[in-house]
Design a protein around this motif. Structure first.
Motif, PDB file in Angstrom:
ATOM      1  N   GLN A  15       0.819  -1.217   0.000  1.00 33.54           N
ATOM      2  CA  GLN A  15       0.000   0.000   0.000  1.00 33.54           C
ATOM      3  C   GLN A  15       0.857   1.274   0.000  1.00 33.54           C
ATOM      4  OE1 GLN A  15      -3.366   0.056  -0.507  1.00 33.54           O
ATOM      5  NE2 GLN A  15      -3.047   2.263  -0.698  1.00 33.54           N
ATOM      6  N   ASP A  16       1.963   1.265   0.739  1.00 35.67           N
ATOM      7  CA  ASP A  16       2.792   2.483   0.785  1.00 35.67           C
ATOM      8  C   ASP A  16       3.430   2.772  -0.583  1.00 35.67           C
ATOM      9  OD1 ASP A  16       4.219   0.148   1.239  1.00 35.67           O
ATOM     10  OD2 ASP A  16       5.825   1.154   2.324  1.00 35.67           O
ATOM     11  N   ASP A  17       3.666   1.746  -1.392  1.00 31.55           N
ATOM     12  CA  ASP A  17       4.171   1.975  -2.757  1.00 31.55           C
ATOM     13  C   ASP A  17       3.090   2.664  -3.586  1.00 31.55           C
ATOM     14  OD1 ASP A  17       6.746   0.501  -2.646  1.00 31.55           O
ATOM     15  OD2 ASP A  17       5.463  -1.220  -2.280  1.00 31.55           O
ATOM     16  N   ILE A  18       1.878   2.169  -3.442  1.00 31.40           N
ATOM     17  CA  ILE A  18       0.748   2.740  -4.199  1.00 31.40           C
ATOM     18  C   ILE A  18       0.527   4.203  -3.775  1.00 31.40           C
ATOM     19  CG2 ILE A  18      -1.770   2.544  -4.574  1.00 31.40           C
ATOM     20  CD1 ILE A  18      -1.319  -0.562  -4.131  1.00 31.40           C
ATOM     21  N   ASP A  19       0.587   4.447  -2.465  1.00 33.69           N
ATOM     22  CA  ASP A  19       0.383   5.817  -1.957  1.00 33.69           C
ATOM     23  C   ASP A  19       1.441   6.772  -2.522  1.00 33.69           C
ATOM     24  OD1 ASP A  19      -1.702   4.808  -0.506  1.00 33.69           O
ATOM     25  OD2 ASP A  19      -0.594   4.716   1.396  1.00 33.69           O
ATOM     26  N   ALA A  20       2.679   6.286  -2.609  1.00 36.90           N
ATOM     27  CA  ALA A  20       3.771   7.143  -3.101  1.00 36.90           C
ATOM     28  C   ALA A  20       3.516   7.562  -4.551  1.00 36.90           C
ATOM     29  CB  ALA A  20       5.099   6.403  -2.987  1.00 36.90           C
ATOM     30  N   ARG A 247      14.167   9.128 -20.646  1.00 42.44           N
ATOM     31  CA  ARG A 247      13.920   9.597 -19.280  1.00 42.44           C
ATOM     32  C   ARG A 247      12.990   8.644 -18.516  1.00 42.44           C
ATOM     33  NH1 ARG A 247      13.225  14.749 -22.152  1.00 42.44           N
ATOM     34  NH2 ARG A 247      11.018  14.242 -22.121  1.00 42.44           N
ATOM     35  N   ILE A 248      13.100   8.684 -17.209  1.00 40.12           N
ATOM     36  CA  ILE A 248      12.169   7.985 -16.328  1.00 40.12           C
ATOM     37  C   ILE A 248      11.169   9.033 -15.825  1.00 40.12           C
ATOM     38  CG2 ILE A 248      13.481   8.366 -14.164  1.00 40.12           C
ATOM     39  CD1 ILE A 248      12.920   5.396 -13.486  1.00 40.12           C
ATOM     40  N   THR A 249       9.978   8.600 -15.386  1.00 40.32           N
ATOM     41  CA  THR A 249       8.979   9.585 -14.917  1.00 40.32           C
ATOM     42  C   THR A 249       9.069   9.780 -13.397  1.00 40.32           C
ATOM     43  OG1 THR A 249       7.304   7.915 -14.450  1.00 40.32           O
ATOM     44  CG2 THR A 249       7.374   8.793 -16.708  1.00 40.32           C
ATOM     45  N   ASP A 250       8.348  10.796 -12.920  1.00 39.31           N
ATOM     46  CA  ASP A 250       8.293  11.030 -11.471  1.00 39.31           C
ATOM     47  C   ASP A 250       7.463   9.959 -10.755  1.00 39.31           C
ATOM     48  OD1 ASP A 250       9.394  13.544 -12.459  1.00 39.31           O
ATOM     49  OD2 ASP A 250       9.126  14.198 -10.388  1.00 39.31           O
ATOM     50  N   MET A 251       6.438   9.447 -11.446  1.00 40.75           N
ATOM     51  CA  MET A 251       5.655   8.366 -10.797  1.00 40.75           C
ATOM     52  C   MET A 251       6.567   7.161 -10.545  1.00 40.75           C
ATOM     53  SD  MET A 251       3.562   9.902 -13.238  1.00 40.75           S
ATOM     54  CE  MET A 251       3.137   8.867 -14.614  1.00 40.75           C
ATOM     55  N   GLN A 252       7.337   6.808 -11.577  1.00 41.14           N
ATOM     56  CA  GLN A 252       8.254   5.662 -11.438  1.00 41.14           C
ATOM     57  C   GLN A 252       9.308   5.937 -10.368  1.00 41.14           C
ATOM     58  OE1 GLN A 252       9.136   5.888 -15.688  1.00 41.14           O
ATOM     59  NE2 GLN A 252       8.784   3.692 -15.793  1.00 41.14           N
ATOM     60  N   SER A 253       9.811   7.177 -10.357  1.00 46.48           N
ATOM     61  CA  SER A 253      10.863   7.503  -9.383  1.00 46.48           C
ATOM     62  C   SER A 253      10.326   7.413  -7.960  1.00 46.48           C
ATOM     63  CB  SER A 253      11.414   8.902  -9.655  1.00 46.48           C
ATOM     64  OG  SER A 253      11.992   8.936 -10.935  1.00 46.48           O
ATOM     65  N   ALA A 254       9.075   7.869  -7.758  1.00 44.60           N
ATOM     66  CA  ALA A 254       8.478   7.792  -6.413  1.00 44.60           C
ATOM     67  C   ALA A 254       8.362   6.339  -5.973  1.00 44.60           C
ATOM     68  CB  ALA A 254       7.102   8.460  -6.415  1.00 44.60           C
ATOM     69  N   LEU A 255       7.964   5.494  -6.901  1.00 46.37           N
ATOM     70  CA  LEU A 255       7.881   4.057  -6.594  1.00 46.37           C
ATOM     71  C   LEU A 255       9.279   3.512  -6.271  1.00 46.37           C
ATOM     72  CD1 LEU A 255       6.259   1.433  -6.440  1.00 46.37           C
ATOM     73  CD2 LEU A 255       6.386   1.260  -8.933  1.00 46.37           C
ATOM     74  N   GLY A 256      10.252   3.950  -7.064  1.00 42.47           N
ATOM     75  CA  GLY A 256      11.638   3.498  -6.864  1.00 42.47           C
ATOM     76  C   GLY A 256      12.186   3.904  -5.500  1.00 42.47           C
ATOM     77  N   ILE A 257      11.887   5.131  -5.080  1.00 40.29           N
ATOM     78  CA  ILE A 257      12.374   5.620  -3.776  1.00 40.29           C
ATOM     79  C   ILE A 257      11.823   4.718  -2.665  1.00 40.29           C
ATOM     80  CG2 ILE A 257      12.181   7.533  -2.107  1.00 40.29           C
ATOM     81  CD1 ILE A 257      11.945   9.383  -4.694  1.00 40.29           C
ATOM     82  N   ASN A 258      10.547   4.419  -2.770  1.00 42.28           N
ATOM     83  CA  ASN A 258       9.906   3.592  -1.742  1.00 42.28           C
ATOM     84  C   ASN A 258      10.423   2.157  -1.756  1.00 42.28           C
ATOM     85  OD1 ASN A 258       7.928   4.554   0.140  1.00 42.28           O
ATOM     86  ND2 ASN A 258       6.759   2.738  -0.437  1.00 42.28           N
ATOM     87  N   GLN A 259      10.596   1.632  -2.971  1.00 35.34           N
ATOM     88  CA  GLN A 259      11.090   0.250  -3.108  1.00 35.34           C
ATOM     89  C   GLN A 259      12.525   0.124  -2.573  1.00 35.34           C
ATOM     90  OE1 GLN A 259       9.899  -2.692  -5.607  1.00 35.34           O
ATOM     91  NE2 GLN A 259       8.158  -2.114  -4.345  1.00 35.34           N
ATOM     92  N   LEU A 260      13.318   1.157  -2.839  1.00 36.85           N
ATOM     93  CA  LEU A 260      14.728   1.104  -2.430  1.00 36.85           C
ATOM     94  C   LEU A 260      14.860   0.959  -0.904  1.00 36.85           C
ATOM     95  CD1 LEU A 260      17.590   1.216  -3.618  1.00 36.85           C
ATOM     96  CD2 LEU A 260      17.536   3.704  -3.339  1.00 36.85           C
ATOM     97  N   LYS A 261      13.913   1.569  -0.184  1.00 34.86           N
ATOM     98  CA  LYS A 261      13.938   1.455   1.287  1.00 34.86           C
ATOM     99  C   LYS A 261      13.761   0.002   1.720  1.00 34.86           C
ATOM    100  CE  LYS A 261      11.778   5.968   1.893  1.00 34.86           C
ATOM    101  NZ  LYS A 261      10.442   6.566   1.929  1.00 34.86           N
ATOM    102  N   LYS A 262      13.155  -0.805   0.851  1.00 41.33           N
ATOM    103  CA  LYS A 262      12.867  -2.196   1.219  1.00 41.33           C
ATOM    104  C   LYS A 262      13.897  -3.172   0.642  1.00 41.33           C
ATOM    105  CE  LYS A 262       8.006  -1.011   0.868  1.00 41.33           C
ATOM    106  NZ  LYS A 262       6.696  -1.330   0.288  1.00 41.33           N
ATOM    107  N   LEU A 263      14.887  -2.639  -0.096  1.00 40.82           N
ATOM    108  CA  LEU A 263      15.832  -3.540  -0.774  1.00 40.82           C
ATOM    109  C   LEU A 263      16.484  -4.530   0.197  1.00 40.82           C
ATOM    110  CD1 LEU A 263      17.390  -4.455  -3.308  1.00 40.82           C
ATOM    111  CD2 LEU A 263      19.074  -2.686  -2.831  1.00 40.82           C
ATOM    112  N   ASP A 264      16.941  -4.030   1.352  1.00 40.32           N
ATOM    113  CA  ASP A 264      17.632  -4.921   2.297  1.00 40.32           C
ATOM    114  C   ASP A 264      16.724  -6.076   2.729  1.00 40.32           C
ATOM    115  OD1 ASP A 264      19.712  -3.212   2.057  1.00 40.32           O
ATOM    116  OD2 ASP A 264      19.515  -2.295   4.037  1.00 40.32           O
TER     117      ASP A 264
END
Ligand SMILES: Cc1ncc(COP(=O)(O)O)c(C=O)c1O
Length: 390
Positions: A15-20, A247-264
């Protein structure tokens, strides 16, 4: 039987990915906005690299790396045959000549001894190679120290196709990708460790290379006064190279930022699954589990299990069909690139050219590995893999 389908890889979206993403959709910037830079900064910190360019996908990243490194017609560029087509196609995009070096039989990454032999044989013909695109296949880092030594000795460029290995370490270093290579590229396709739908990034510690990549990902256009012939006003820009819209979009980047927090945590789960499979298959005569080099921590984009089909009554096609009936969708990574019709036809590669890779292809099966798999899923998968290997 449960009715879930198991493919070899799958994204984890919460859900937090979707919210981002929704937050960006409600904002002023869908593309070329602040989220792209925020994503790049987060990647830079995570992978200990000075410069990052987020791009449309991993293939675009490889294309841009080749352009920025100045690959040209008749340059010889080497990669491994056990990789996705993009690692080799980027050589063709730049009109350079692709060649391959076989894989190491234990670790499935480029064999550095054979690489040196190949370089010497080219030198014997009065040619030097321009670059090596080394692939951290399945999530296992190559022998980067030896690759860097060869690159310095024979003066070639070194690219890390790091698409499989986000989160791997080499000599305990999470930031190894651009420590040894001139540039590295990542992919955020949904089967990868973190996703932005489509997406990728180029990492480098070389400022000049980074500037070129940023210019080329957006039409070869600059607003940098030092690079422009003149400046007619605030609207003014100049196109100084032939570039692309990568280019990448801002929607994708927002998802990426959130996903990166979960990489570990994603990597931790992938390693647990791999350990489970290691335990199940290591004592089974018909299977060969992937070996992990002592100085690395594997990121397990794939779990490449080798099955000795040559010793079974069932053939590979029948095996895939049987497993599909149990909702287990296996894959093979990869058909050796040199055996693809295009590469055979245009570059005269043939069967037998890279025997270790070809034998690996006969046995390799990528079995499901992704964070959403639970113990009961793993049991279902392992039980059926064993049951039909007769
Ligand atoms: C080794 C490797 N290189 C490059 C790519 C290309 O990445 P993308 O699908 O994001 O274009 C992939 C994607 O599967 C890959 O596995």
């Amino acid at each position: 039987m449960n009715n879930k389908f198991y493919s070899y890889g799958k994204q984890t979206i919460e859900q937090d990915d979707i919210d981002a993403v929704v937050e960006v959709l409600k904002s002023d910037w869908l593309t070329q906005g602040p989220k792209v830079l925020e994503f790049e900064n987060a990647l830079s910190e995570k992978f200990k690299t000075k410069y990052v360019s987020a791009v449309a996908n991993g293939t675009a990243g490889l294309h841009l790396i080749g352009l920025a490194l100045g690959w040209q017609k008749n340059d010889i560029i080497i990669t491994s045959p056990i990789t996705f087509l993009a690692s080799t196609n980027c050589i063709l995009y730049n009109n350079a000549i692709p060649d391959f070096v076989d894989i190491d039989k234990d670790y499935y990454t480029i064999d550095v001894n054979k690489l040196e032999e190949k370089i010497k044989s080219y030198l014997g013909q009065g040619k030097n190679i321009k670059a090596v695109v080394a692939v951290d296949y399945a999530g296992q880092p190559c022998d980067w120290k030896s690759l860097r030594t060869l690159a310095d000795k024979y003066e070639f460029q070194l690219v890390n196709d790091n698409c499989h290995a986000l989160g791997a370490t080499y000599n305990n270093d999470f930031g190894y990708a651009v420590k040894f290579a001139d540039a590295a590229n990542l992919s955020f396709h949904p089967v990868k460790h973190i996703t932005t739908g489509e997406g990728g990034a180029v990492l480098t510690n070389n400022e000049e290379l980074d500037k070129k990549i940023k210019m080329l990902r957006t039409h070869g256009v600059t607003k940098d006064e030092k690079l422009m012939e003149k400046n007619e006003g605030p609207w003014y820009y100049e196109m100084i190279e032939i570039g692309f819209n990568y280019r990448i979009t801002d929607m994708q980047s927002a998802l990426g930022i959130n996903q990166l927090k979960k990489l570990d945590s994603f990597i931790k789960k992938r390693r647990e699954i791999a350990k489970h499979y290691d335990n199940v298959f290591s004592n089974e005569e018909k299977f060969i589990i992937p070996e992990v080099n002592d100085n690395v921590e594997h990121a397990y984009h794939l779990y490449p299990l080798q099955i000795k089909f040559e010793e079974l009554e069932i053939n590979r096609k029948e095996y895939f069909e049987k497993l599909k009936e149990k909702n287990i969708l296996l894959q093979v990574h990869y058909i050796p690139v040199h055996l693809q019709p295009f590469y055979r036809k245009h570059f005269r590669f043939k069967e037998g050219d890279f025997p270790v890779a070809e034998k690996f292809y006969q046995r390799e099966v990528s079995i499901p590995i992704y964070p959403l798999l639970e113990d009961k899923d793993l049991e279902h998968i392992a039980e059926n893999l064993k049951k039909f290997a007769k």
